[in-house]
Structure formats: structure tokens, C-alpha cells
Design a protein around this motif. Sequence first.
Motif, PDB file in Angstrom:
ATOM      1  N   ARG A 252       4.514  -7.380  13.477  1.00  0.00           N
ATOM      2  CA  ARG A 252       4.862  -8.479  12.571  1.00  0.00           C
ATOM      3  C   ARG A 252       3.648  -9.161  11.947  1.00  0.00           C
ATOM      4  N   GLU A 253       2.459  -8.881  12.470  1.00  0.00           N
ATOM      5  CA  GLU A 253       1.226  -9.458  11.946  1.00  0.00           C
ATOM      6  C   GLU A 253       0.238  -8.326  11.670  1.00  0.00           C
TER       7      GLU A 253
ATOM      8  N   ILE B 241       5.590  -9.713   8.758  1.00  0.00           N
ATOM      9  CA  ILE B 241       5.761  -8.423   8.092  1.00  0.00           C
ATOM     10  C   ILE B 241       7.207  -7.947   8.225  1.00  0.00           C
ATOM     11  N   GLU B 242       7.778  -7.573   7.101  1.00  0.00           N
ATOM     12  CA  GLU B 242       9.106  -6.956   7.129  1.00  0.00           C
ATOM     13  C   GLU B 242       9.003  -5.454   6.933  1.00  0.00           C
TER      14      GLU B 242
ATOM     15  N   LEU C 277       9.925 -14.299   0.174  1.00  0.00           N
ATOM     16  CA  LEU C 277       9.145 -13.152   0.596  1.00  0.00           C
ATOM     17  C   LEU C 277       8.009 -12.959  -0.396  1.00  0.00           C
ATOM     18  N   GLU C 278       6.928 -12.347   0.056  1.00  0.00           N
ATOM     19  CA  GLU C 278       5.815 -11.973  -0.815  1.00  0.00           C
ATOM     20  C   GLU C 278       5.591 -10.476  -0.661  1.00  0.00           C
TER      21      GLU C 278
ATOM     22  N   ALA D  80      -5.892   5.945  -1.538  1.00  0.00           N
ATOM     23  CA  ALA D  80      -5.289   5.170  -0.454  1.00  0.00           C
ATOM     24  C   ALA D  80      -4.424   4.066  -1.052  1.00  0.00           C
ATOM     25  N   GLN D  81      -3.344   3.747  -0.347  1.00  0.00           N
ATOM     26  CA  GLN D  81      -2.439   2.715  -0.821  1.00  0.00           C
ATOM     27  C   GLN D  81      -1.895   1.939   0.368  1.00  0.00           C
ATOM     28  N   ILE D  82      -1.793   0.637   0.174  1.00  0.00           N
ATOM     29  CA  ILE D  82      -1.134  -0.238   1.134  1.00  0.00           C
ATOM     30  C   ILE D  82      -0.070  -1.000   0.370  1.00  0.00           C
ATOM     31  N   LEU D  83       1.131  -0.997   0.878  1.00  0.00           N
ATOM     32  CA  LEU D  83       2.241  -1.774   0.334  1.00  0.00           C
ATOM     33  C   LEU D  83       2.845  -2.554   1.489  1.00  0.00           C
ATOM     34  N   ALA D  84       3.131  -3.830   1.267  1.00  0.00           N
ATOM     35  CA  ALA D  84       3.723  -4.624   2.341  1.00  0.00           C
ATOM     36  C   ALA D  84       4.595  -5.733   1.778  1.00  0.00           C
TER      37      ALA D  84
END
Length: 130
Positions: free
Chosen positions: A18-19, A39-40, A104-105, A115-119
Motif C-alpha cells: 500500500r506504500e 496504493i490501489e 484518487l491520483e 521503463a514505465q511506472i503507472l500507479a
Amino acid sequence: MNFVESRLLGVQIDDAGREISLSIVGSDGAKFFLELHGIERFLINELRQQNIIENMKHWTQGTEDSSLRDAAYFLMTGVAENDCEPRLATIAHAVVERVLRGELEMVEITAVFGAQILASFTSMTLRAET
């Protein structure tokens, strides 16, 4: 906050998932932790040893654009909106609506070599390394 040309050094996830803390070194050498709380959903791919950040998008309340929809659909379904089955499209659309309402954000970080980060998460803080 602008981390373009910075390096993403690492990702640390707590036991519950979650973090998340992203370790970043700025182009000037300053070290930061970008901390995502509540984090969802989290996606990371093609992370390498040297991840030079090419682009960072942060969506919050009222920041609707096509890139938010694209990111939400990919994060929630793994495919583009046009390729999404109706049931999953409803879920992705709900995430977009929650971002627009401020519940939500979302953040997307892309690096030069793919590289990719999606959250999706409830809040974010930036902390300088001391």
C-alpha cells in the motif's frame, strides 16, 4: 515537480503493498524519495540499472485529458481503451472519474529506454534525502 533527466534508482514497496517509495537522483545530484500512499494499483515494467526519466505525468482532481484515460485504461486492463471489453472499460472509466473528483491520483513515469511506472493512489509526498 520536474524530474526530467533525473535517474530512477529504485522502488521500495511495503509488506502490504500500500506504500511505495521511488528513489530518484535529480539532474543536479540531489536525492529524493517520491512516496505514494494508499496504493490501489501499481505497474512497473522494463526497469533497468540506469533509468533516465523522460517524462512524468501526475493527474489530480480536475486534470482530465486523453493521456489520463490512456493511462487509466492501461493500468486497469492492460490494453488500450479501443481494445477493452465493456466490463473492464467500466472499471477503467470509474478510475478516471475518481481522479477527476479528487478521490484518487495517478502518476506515470517513463524512462528513456522504455521503463514505465503507472500507479493509482490516494496521496503523494516528496521527501529530500537527508
